[in-house]
Design an enzyme around this catalytic site. Structure first.
Site, PDB file in Angstrom:
ATOM      1  N   CYS A   1      -7.095  -8.315   4.294  1.00 21.25           N
ATOM      2  CA  CYS A   1      -8.388  -8.021   3.683  1.00 21.25           C
ATOM      3  C   CYS A   1      -9.573  -8.795   4.257  1.00 21.25           C
ATOM      4  O   CYS A   1     -10.611  -8.188   4.517  1.00 21.25           O
ATOM      5  CB  CYS A   1      -8.333  -8.145   2.171  1.00 21.25           C
ATOM      6  SG  CYS A   1      -7.065  -9.201   1.517  1.00 21.25           S
TER       7      CYS A   1
ATOM      8  N   ARG B   1       4.128 -14.411   6.031  1.00 17.24           N
ATOM      9  CA  ARG B   1       4.002 -15.272   4.857  1.00 17.24           C
ATOM     10  C   ARG B   1       5.188 -16.214   4.855  1.00 17.24           C
ATOM     11  O   ARG B   1       6.333 -15.775   5.034  1.00 17.24           O
ATOM     12  CB  ARG B   1       4.006 -14.446   3.559  1.00 17.24           C
ATOM     13  CG  ARG B   1       2.796 -13.544   3.452  1.00 17.24           C
ATOM     14  CD  ARG B   1       2.784 -12.773   2.154  1.00 17.24           C
ATOM     15  NE  ARG B   1       1.676 -11.813   2.189  1.00 17.24           N
ATOM     16  CZ  ARG B   1       1.435 -10.903   1.247  1.00 17.24           C
ATOM     17  NH1 ARG B   1       2.236 -10.831   0.186  1.00 17.24           N
ATOM     18  NH2 ARG B   1       0.419 -10.076   1.357  1.00 17.24           N
TER      19      ARG B   1
ATOM     20  N   GLN C   1       2.348  -4.155   6.758  1.00 21.65           N
ATOM     21  CA  GLN C   1       1.837  -3.554   5.534  1.00 21.65           C
ATOM     22  C   GLN C   1       1.030  -2.308   5.890  1.00 21.65           C
ATOM     23  O   GLN C   1       0.278  -2.314   6.851  1.00 21.65           O
ATOM     24  CB  GLN C   1       0.947  -4.578   4.830  1.00 21.65           C
ATOM     25  CG  GLN C   1       0.663  -4.250   3.390  1.00 21.65           C
ATOM     26  CD  GLN C   1      -0.073  -5.394   2.707  1.00 21.65           C
ATOM     27  OE1 GLN C   1      -1.126  -5.827   3.160  1.00 21.65           O
ATOM     28  NE2 GLN C   1       0.486  -5.898   1.630  1.00 21.65           N
TER      29      GLN C   1
ATOM     30  N   ASP D   1      -1.758  -1.048   4.888  1.00 22.49           N
ATOM     31  CA  ASP D   1      -2.888  -1.500   4.097  1.00 22.49           C
ATOM     32  C   ASP D   1      -4.090  -0.605   4.321  1.00 22.49           C
ATOM     33  O   ASP D   1      -4.212   0.038   5.355  1.00 22.49           O
ATOM     34  CB  ASP D   1      -3.237  -2.918   4.577  1.00 22.49           C
ATOM     35  CG  ASP D   1      -3.817  -3.767   3.470  1.00 22.49           C
ATOM     36  OD1 ASP D   1      -4.030  -3.227   2.366  1.00 22.49           O
ATOM     37  OD2 ASP D   1      -4.057  -4.951   3.724  1.00 22.49           O
TER      38      ASP D   1
ATOM     39  N   HIS E   1      -8.503  -0.641   3.038  1.00 21.90           N
ATOM     40  CA  HIS E   1      -9.570  -1.131   2.165  1.00 21.90           C
ATOM     41  C   HIS E   1     -10.657  -0.088   2.116  1.00 21.90           C
ATOM     42  O   HIS E   1     -11.148   0.355   3.154  1.00 21.90           O
ATOM     43  CB  HIS E   1     -10.092  -2.471   2.667  1.00 21.90           C
ATOM     44  CG  HIS E   1      -9.033  -3.526   2.642  1.00 21.90           C
ATOM     45  ND1 HIS E   1      -8.206  -3.765   3.718  1.00 21.90           N
ATOM     46  CD2 HIS E   1      -8.610  -4.340   1.637  1.00 21.90           C
ATOM     47  CE1 HIS E   1      -7.333  -4.699   3.390  1.00 21.90           C
ATOM     48  NE2 HIS E   1      -7.546  -5.062   2.136  1.00 21.90           N
TER      49      HIS E   1
ATOM     50  N   LYS F   1      -6.135  -2.935 -11.832  1.00 20.58           N
ATOM     51  CA  LYS F   1      -5.316  -2.317 -10.791  1.00 20.58           C
ATOM     52  C   LYS F   1      -4.362  -1.295 -11.364  1.00 20.58           C
ATOM     53  O   LYS F   1      -4.108  -1.255 -12.568  1.00 20.58           O
ATOM     54  CB  LYS F   1      -4.525  -3.395 -10.058  1.00 20.58           C
ATOM     55  CG  LYS F   1      -3.537  -4.124 -10.950  1.00 20.58           C
ATOM     56  CD  LYS F   1      -2.639  -5.063 -10.156  1.00 20.58           C
ATOM     57  CE  LYS F   1      -1.660  -5.772 -11.078  1.00 20.58           C
ATOM     58  NZ  LYS F   1      -0.672  -6.565 -10.372  1.00 20.58           N
TER      59      LYS F   1
ATOM     60  N   HIS G   1      -8.362  -2.442  -2.623  1.00 17.93           N
ATOM     61  CA  HIS G   1      -7.220  -2.779  -1.768  1.00 17.93           C
ATOM     62  C   HIS G   1      -6.109  -1.828  -2.156  1.00 17.93           C
ATOM     63  O   HIS G   1      -5.816  -1.691  -3.338  1.00 17.93           O
ATOM     64  CB  HIS G   1      -6.709  -4.196  -2.041  1.00 17.93           C
ATOM     65  CG  HIS G   1      -7.744  -5.274  -1.979  1.00 17.93           C
ATOM     66  ND1 HIS G   1      -7.717  -6.263  -1.038  1.00 17.93           N
ATOM     67  CD2 HIS G   1      -8.821  -5.531  -2.762  1.00 17.93           C
ATOM     68  CE1 HIS G   1      -8.729  -7.095  -1.240  1.00 17.93           C
ATOM     69  NE2 HIS G   1      -9.416  -6.678  -2.285  1.00 17.93           N
TER      70      HIS G   1
END
Length: 597
Positions: free
Chosen positions: A287, A316, A334, A336, A338, A417, A464
């Site tokens: 992000c 991570r 991921q 992902d 945005h 969320k 997100h």
RNA sequence: GCCGGUGUAGCUCAGUGGCAGAGCAGCUGAUUCGUAAUCAGCAGGUCGUGGGUUCAAGUCCCACCGCCGGCUCCA
């Protein structure tokens, strides 16, 4: 995050220790019977707690040495004796002070500690035979009610769930209302073991792990085919819906993580590298960098929404004891994205994301269940914006006509969320997709803005979202869900051509080439082995279609087609096979359709 | 990270202080085969890593690493 099992059990307010339904009650009673058996066999152990949990129960004991497999057998045998005696469960009530003395003299320090933490004037005990436990109930009438149970395993567990506390010995068991239910559950455990993606990944040459990189997969050629098909599908869907794909650096200067707040809140989960007296970190999330792409231009209200997707490779640091195959890794990819939009665009954008979730999951046969998490106590950001966003999320779910549950106060501090959960074929739940509104993290910290119609700078809202979650975990789940028998569009090898003998090898090669030219992932197995051997191997490799070609087929220009896990086979013209396979792959069919009338 | 288990050939595993083994896979040869394992031969090892005990260690001891089951963690 709701209260843990321990929290719920230790609180002792309200009137029950387990849900008063038949099954949880039975399991709760089973844990008491187990505790009685343990106390009889090992009088020196101290009792901690023993609740009912999903699929069974456990009890924690303080004991210097762990229980062995033989201990479990003895305990289980003793439990059966206790059940045979059909001892009634008897409730007693006692002033709290008296209970403290009672458990004190019985040498049960954990019970005393629990009692000292209660403010109730009176507490209840349950007794069966010589065994007494502090407990609010409910219980089945007598031990004879327990019929179908089995002890499964033992392991260490911290007292009250804190790693600062001493470690106790926990025994897990499972209990059901009928033997048939128990058998089904045990079958599922066995089946899960057989489908273990770590085993199938190796056997099917999809991916492996090596100790040179714990928690990071080596994708083998066949696994990479699946990865690429998932990517292809993902891009197809997102390209058609106005997403723009970006790619941002993996190794980034610490300054960015200070700006984003990860340095303060997430540093212990990051891999850090020092070069030329500068500290860099491997990105644990995409992000912050996505916001740099947003800020690359001055944005107008006319530009919004902007949808930036990124198949970003993340790292991570997960503690060594927590890694588990593809399900818990240190490096993953991921899916992902945005979305930056105006508050009035939120609902339409969320609706679009839910549509994508339904489309993607539906293709694998998953039916997602949705959960809306609302404003938590520690929330940041404008209250009116929260209100507006929660309404937008709710309306989006209603608009897509999907039922959902509300998890009050479970939202992130920066926005509400929606999470999606799926159940696999063995009934295990997986939380994959997440759609999070963000008024704070990206917009505020990175001071994002756009020029509105009135010429004023305004702050956009960020969304997100990830659908697969991570390719690694998703492929792990798919592998177990399909037991390695992937639908044809995902199958690393879609068809394998087997010439009966060398005499038809040339024809076999021509069939192989026609399929390959038709875009089918096909292999030719013309090894010097008997047909049965090669059939068996194709079956074990879960190849969807086996095409046998011999003298007959070479004369007629056909192949003899056998579907995975079926014994029947039939002759089909080569052209029909290519057409059928192409149709099946293009439609991403879940079933094998070629050659079916 | 913590508790416990575990690590021997590519895979599955045997080997309880005295010459490192089997099956499958691999390679070579024979067989030319019709829907889940043809036969024979050959090759394959840092016994996780590093220390220690012993005349002698895959085996016993210590430390570390990986993996497995849990716990904890998953802003």
């Amino acid at each position: 995050m709701g209260p843990s099992e321990e929290d719920r059990h230790l609180r002792f307010e309200g009137d029950a220790d387990c849900e008063p339904a038949p099954l949880p009650t039975l399991r709760h009673s089973s844990s008491h019977v187990m505790a009685q058996a343990v106390k009889e066999l090992f009088p020196d152990v101290k009792l901690a707690i023993g609740p009912a949990i999903e699929d069974g129960f456990y009890y924690d004991f303080a004991k210097p040495e762990p229980f062995t497999a033989e201990d479990l057998e003895r305990i289980e045998a003793r439990m059966r004796e206790i059940i045979r005696k059909d001892l009634p469960f008897v409730r007693e009530e006692m002033p709290r002070e008296a209970a403290i003395r009672f458990f004190g003299t019985r040498g049960e320090p954990f019970k005393v500690e629990i009692l000292n933490g209660l403010d109730a004037p009176t507490v209840s005990l349950y007794r069966q035979g010589d065994f007494v436990d502090l407990c609010r109930g409910p219980h089945v009438p007598s031990t004879g009610q327990i019929k179908a149970f089995k002890l499964l395993s033992c392991s260490g567990a911290y007292w009250r769930g804190s790693e600062k506390n001493p470690m106790l010995q926990r025994i897990y068991g499972t209990a059901w209302l009928s033997q048939a239910d128990l058998d089904r559950h045990l079958w599922r455990l066995e089946e899960a073991k057989k489908r273990d993606h770590r085993k199938l990944g190796r056997e099917l040459d999809l991916f492996v792990f090596h100790d040179v990189s714990p928690g990071a997969a080596f994708w083998l050629p066949k696994g990479m085919v699946i990865f690429r098909e998932l990517e292809r599908f993902y891009r197809e869907v997102h390209d058609a819906r106005g997403y723009q794909e970006i790619s941002t650096p993996i190794l980034v200067n610490k300054r960015l993580w200070e700006e984003s707040g990860h340095w303060e809140h997430y540093q212990e989960n990051m891999f850090l590298v020092e070069v030329e007296e500068q500290v860099f970190g491997l990105k644990p999330m995409n992000c912050p960098e996505s916001s740099y792409v947003y800020r690359h231009h001055l944005r107008s209200y006319r530009d919004l929404p902007l949808r930036f997707s990124e198949l970003g490779r993340l790292h991570r640091f997960e503690r060594s004891g927590t890694l588990a195959g593809m399900f818990r890794v240190r490096q993953f990819t991921q899916d992902d994205a945005h979305i930056y939009c105006r508050p009035d665009q939120l609902q339409a954008e969320i609706t679009g994301v839910i549509e994508i979730v339904q489309l993607l999951y539906g293709t694998f046969g998953f039916e997602p269940r949705f959960f809306l998490s609302t404003r938590p106590a520690k929330a940041m950001g404008d209250a009116a914006l929260w209100e507006q966003a929660e309404t937008a999320l709710r309306e989006a779910l209603q608009k897509r006509d999907v039922p959902f549950e509300v998890r009050v106060g479970e939202g992130a501090f920066y926005g509400p969320k929606i999470d999606a959960v799926i159940s696999d074929v063995l009934g295990r739940d997986w939380q994959l997709a997440t759609v999070q509104c963000d008024f704070v993290m990206l917009p505020e910290r990175f001071r994002l803005d756009y020029v509105d119609a009135d010429g004023q700078g305004k702050r956009p809202v960020a969304i997100h979202r990830a659908i697969y979650g991570s390719f690694e975990r998703f492929v792990g789940i798919l592998t177990e869900h399909f037991a390695g028998a992937f639908p044809t569009w995902l199958a690393p090898v879609q068809a394998r051509v087997l010439p009966v003998s060398e005499k038809t090898a040339a024809y076999g090669r021509s069939v192989f080439e026609r399929l390959r030219d038709g875009g089918i992932r096909v292999e030719l197995d013309d090894r010097n082995e008997k047909l049965g051997y090669r059939i068996r191997e194709a079956q074990l490799q879960k190849v969807p279609y086996t095409l046998v070609v011999g003298a007959r087929e070479s004369q007629e220009g056909t192949v003899n087609l056998r579907r995975r896990n079926e014994e029947d086979s039939a002759a089909l013209p080569v052209a029909a096979v290519v057409d059928g396979l192409t149709r099946e792959v293009t439609s991403r069919s879940l079933t094998l359709t070629v050659g079916r009338s």
